[in-house]
Write an enzyme that holds these catalytic residues in place. Sequence first.
Site, PDB file in Angstrom:
ATOM      1  N   GLU A  70     -18.366  34.545  75.418  1.00 47.40           N
ATOM      2  CA  GLU A  70     -18.058  35.492  74.296  1.00 47.40           C
ATOM      3  C   GLU A  70     -19.275  35.789  73.301  1.00 47.40           C
ATOM      4  O   GLU A  70     -19.127  35.869  72.039  1.00 47.40           O
ATOM      5  CB  GLU A  70     -16.826  35.405  73.731  1.00 47.40           C
ATOM      6  CG  GLU A  70     -15.773  35.665  74.839  1.00 47.40           C
ATOM      7  CD  GLU A  70     -14.450  35.534  74.109  1.00 47.40           C
ATOM      8  OE1 GLU A  70     -14.353  35.488  72.772  1.00 47.40           O
ATOM      9  OE2 GLU A  70     -13.471  35.571  74.803  1.00 47.40           O
ATOM     10  N   TYR A 111      -7.429  39.769  76.500  1.00 44.87           N
ATOM     11  CA  TYR A 111      -6.088  39.052  75.584  1.00 44.87           C
ATOM     12  C   TYR A 111      -5.278  40.537  75.582  1.00 44.87           C
ATOM     13  O   TYR A 111      -4.869  40.736  74.681  1.00 44.87           O
ATOM     14  CB  TYR A 111      -6.237  38.316  74.690  1.00 44.87           C
ATOM     15  CG  TYR A 111      -7.018  36.889  74.855  1.00 44.87           C
ATOM     16  CD1 TYR A 111      -6.237  35.873  75.314  1.00 44.87           C
ATOM     17  CD2 TYR A 111      -8.345  36.793  74.945  1.00 44.87           C
ATOM     18  CE1 TYR A 111      -6.617  34.632  75.590  1.00 44.87           C
ATOM     19  CE2 TYR A 111      -8.778  35.558  75.499  1.00 44.87           C
ATOM     20  CZ  TYR A 111      -7.999  34.527  75.388  1.00 44.87           C
ATOM     21  OH  TYR A 111      -8.462  33.284  76.003  1.00 44.87           O
ATOM     22  N   ASP A 129     -13.086  28.979  68.426  1.00 41.79           N
ATOM     23  CA  ASP A 129     -11.818  28.627  68.029  1.00 41.79           C
ATOM     24  C   ASP A 129     -11.307  27.334  68.591  1.00 41.79           C
ATOM     25  O   ASP A 129     -10.440  27.019  69.301  1.00 41.79           O
ATOM     26  CB  ASP A 129     -11.126  29.658  68.948  1.00 41.79           C
ATOM     27  CG  ASP A 129      -9.707  29.581  68.807  1.00 41.79           C
ATOM     28  OD1 ASP A 129      -9.199  29.279  67.544  1.00 41.79           O
ATOM     29  OD2 ASP A 129      -8.767  29.589  69.807  1.00 41.79           O
TER      30      ASP A 129
HETATM   31  C1  BDP Z   1     -11.336  33.426  73.335  1.00 37.08           C
HETATM   32  C2  BDP Z   1     -12.314  32.463  73.464  1.00 37.08           C
HETATM   33  C3  BDP Z   1     -11.429  30.983  73.356  1.00 37.08           C
HETATM   34  C4  BDP Z   1     -10.283  31.211  72.263  1.00 37.08           C
HETATM   35  C5  BDP Z   1      -9.341  32.358  72.817  1.00 37.08           C
HETATM   36  C6  BDP Z   1      -8.157  32.491  71.836  1.00 37.08           C
HETATM   37  O1  BDP Z   1     -13.130  32.357  74.231  1.00 37.08           O
HETATM   38  O2  BDP Z   1     -12.259  29.996  72.693  1.00 37.08           O
HETATM   39  O3  BDP Z   1      -9.539  29.849  72.234  1.00 37.08           O
HETATM   40  O4  BDP Z   1     -10.027  33.385  72.827  1.00 37.08           O
HETATM   41  O5  BDP Z   1      -8.092  33.106  71.095  1.00 37.08           O
HETATM   42  O6  BDP Z   1     -11.768  34.583  72.973  1.00 37.08           O
HETATM   43  O7  BDP Z   1      -7.089  31.742  72.270  1.00 37.08           O
END
Ligand code: BDP
Length: 640
Positions: free
Chosen positions: A446, A499, A205
Site C-alpha cells: 500500500e 476493506y 498498522d
Molecule cells: C491495510 C494494511 C494492513 C492493516 C489493515 C487494517 O495493509 O497493514 O492492518 O489495512 O487496517 O490497509 O486492518
Amino acid sequence: MMGSTGAKCALLAALCGVCQALQGGMLFPTESPSREVKDVSGLWSFRADLSPERNRGFEQQWYRSPLAETGPVIDMPVPSSYNDITQDAKIRDFIGWVWYEKDVWVPARWIQDRGARIVLRVGSAHYYSVLWVNGVEMTEHEGGHLPFEADISGALRQTSGNPCRITIAVNNTLTLETLPPGTIQYMNDRSRYPAGYFVQNTNFDFFNYAGIHRPVLLYTTPKAHIDDISVETAFSDNIGLVSFNVSVLGCSKAAVKVTLSAQDGRCVASADGSRGVLKVTDVSLWWPYLMHENPAYLYSMEVQATAEDGQTDVYTLPVGIRTVKVTSTQFLINNKPFYFHGVNKHEDADIRGKGFDWPLVVKDFNLMKWMGVNSFRTSHYPYAEEILQMADRHGIVIIDECPGVGIKDIRSFGNVSLAHHLTVMEELVRRDKNHPSVVMWSVANEPASEMPPAGFYFKELVSHTKSLDSSRPVTYITDSNYARDQGAQYVDVICVNSYLSWYHDPGHTELISLQLNTQFDDWYDKYQKPIIQSEYGADAVPGLHSDPPMMFTEEYQTTVLQNYHNVFDQKRKEFVIGELIWNFADFMTAQTITRVVGNKKGIFTRQRQPKAGALLLRERYWRIANETGVLPTWARYPCQ
Ligand code: BDP
C-alpha cells in the site's frame, strides 16, 4: 536468480556517483563436517539509553567496558522484542538506542585453529544495529528484518583466553528514508509538552516492536569457504534440471563438487565445478501440499569446496525442483494452475512481541494446515528463515514481502529511499532465493502509488528485483485507485487490498458484491493481469455477538467474508488467482482511537484460538482444495 547488480549500479551511479552493490552471500548457518554452530541467544544484559539525545552510550563508549560498569542493567531475553518484557511503559514505548551485552565462551579449538573463520551472525535486530566484540566495532547494519554478520576471528585471537564480550546497540528510530519509513516529531508547544518531547509517527498498522528479534549465532567455516550458493530449477517431462552457481572465498582456487541426493539417500546427480546443471531422471517435483500425494519433495544438495591446501568446506542445501509462471489469467506451479487460498500474517504474539519462537511457529503451521491454508504472505516484512524452511518442508507457498510498508510521504520516493529499497531487495533475494516455497516477491504494501514519483520508483524497483531473480514474478500490494496507480504496469500479478463495508460504507455489507465486482473488472480491463485479493476482512472482538450483524462482532466478520467469497467464486473462474484473509491472528498496533488493544481482524485471537471466521474459512479452503487439487493422504477433512 544468479544476481546481476548492474542495473542498481547504473541507477546509483546516476543518483549519487557511488556503486554500493551488495557483496558476498548470506547462507543460513548449518553444521557440517567442516562447520560448527553455537547459539548464544538466551539472557543478555540490557539498558535503554534514556538520555535526552539518546546518545550517552556513544559519548561514554558503553561498548568499551562491561555494560554493568557504566550503569544499571536488566535481564533481556534474546530473541524477543524488549517492549513488553518489563512493567515500564517507558521501555514499551522507547525510541532510540538500547544496548545489549553478553559474555560468551568461544571453544578454545576454534581460537587455536588458525585455519578457521569465526563468524557472529544476528538473525535480525530492529532497526539499526552496531556490533562490537571485546570493545572493537565489527559491523553496522541498517534494516530490521534481515540477517547481518561479521568475521570476528581477528578480534577474538587478539584477546584469546578471555570470554568474548558481545555488545549490540540497536536503534528503532524510523525516518523518511528507512524501510518502513517514519518521522520523529518534536512537540514544541511548552504549554502542553515538556522540553525535548518527541513522538515517532508511522504510516503502518502494527506495533513498532524492537530489539534483537532472531537468534544470535556463532559459527565456524574453514578459511577457504563456500560463501554463497544459488540454484534455479526447471524440468522437462520426467527430467529435473538444477542449475547451480557456487562462490568460494578465502582461496585463489578451489575444486568444487556438487552432489544431489534423493530423500532415501540415493545420489541422483553430481557435477564438478562451481557452475553447472544437474540432470535428475524420474524427478520428484516440489508441489504445494494440496496439489499432490507426495508434496514438498526436497532433494539434498551437498556442496564440497577443496582449497589448494587440502581443506574442504561442506555445505548442504535442501533443493525443491519446481517452476513458477504467470499468464494473463493464471498462476502456474509446475505448469498447473495454483489458486492462493491463504492468509496474511505477522510475526507477532503476546509478551515476546516479534521475537522468534519455535512453539509459535509450529502452532501457526499446525493451524494453517488445519484450515487448509495453502499459502501466506510475509506481510509486511521478511520473516525468519526458519519459517521459510518450514514452508519448504510442508509445501506451503509464500509471497515474500520486503519491509516497504507505509510509503505514503512523497519525500520517501526520493533517491536515497530508492537506493536503500534496492539494497533491501538485494538482501532479501540473497537470503531467500533458494526456497522453493517462495513463489513471488512483493516489493511494497500500500504505497502512495498514485503519486507522480511512484512510476519511476516502482519501475526501478521491479526491474532491479527481476535482474536479481528472473525466475520469480514480482508484485506490490496496492490500495490505490486502478486508474491512478503508477506502478501496476510493471508488476506480473495485481495484488489489491480492499476493506469494503469497513473503511468504506461501514456497516453496509449489502454493497460488497457490487463494489467488489467493479474493483476486479476495473483492474482486469486495464491491465489483463491475474489478480489476487491480497487483503480483505473486518475486526471482530472475540466473543462479541449480534444478529443482525454489527461491526466488531464475530457475525459481522463472517458476513463480510461470505460476501467477498461469493464474488471470488465467480471471478476465480476468470482471472482472480487468490484470496488472502487479513489477518491470520490479532496483532498489536500503536495506540489509536480505532484499535482496541491492537488490530482485531484476526480469524484467530492473538492466543491462537479460533473466532467464527476461522471455521468459515476452514470449510471453504478445504472445499476449494477438494475441487482443485489432489489431497495428500493425511488430509481427510471434510469430504473424504
Ligand atoms: C491495510 C494494511 C494492513 C492493516 C489493515 C487494517 O495493509 O497493514 O492492518 O489495512 O487496517 O490497509 O486492518
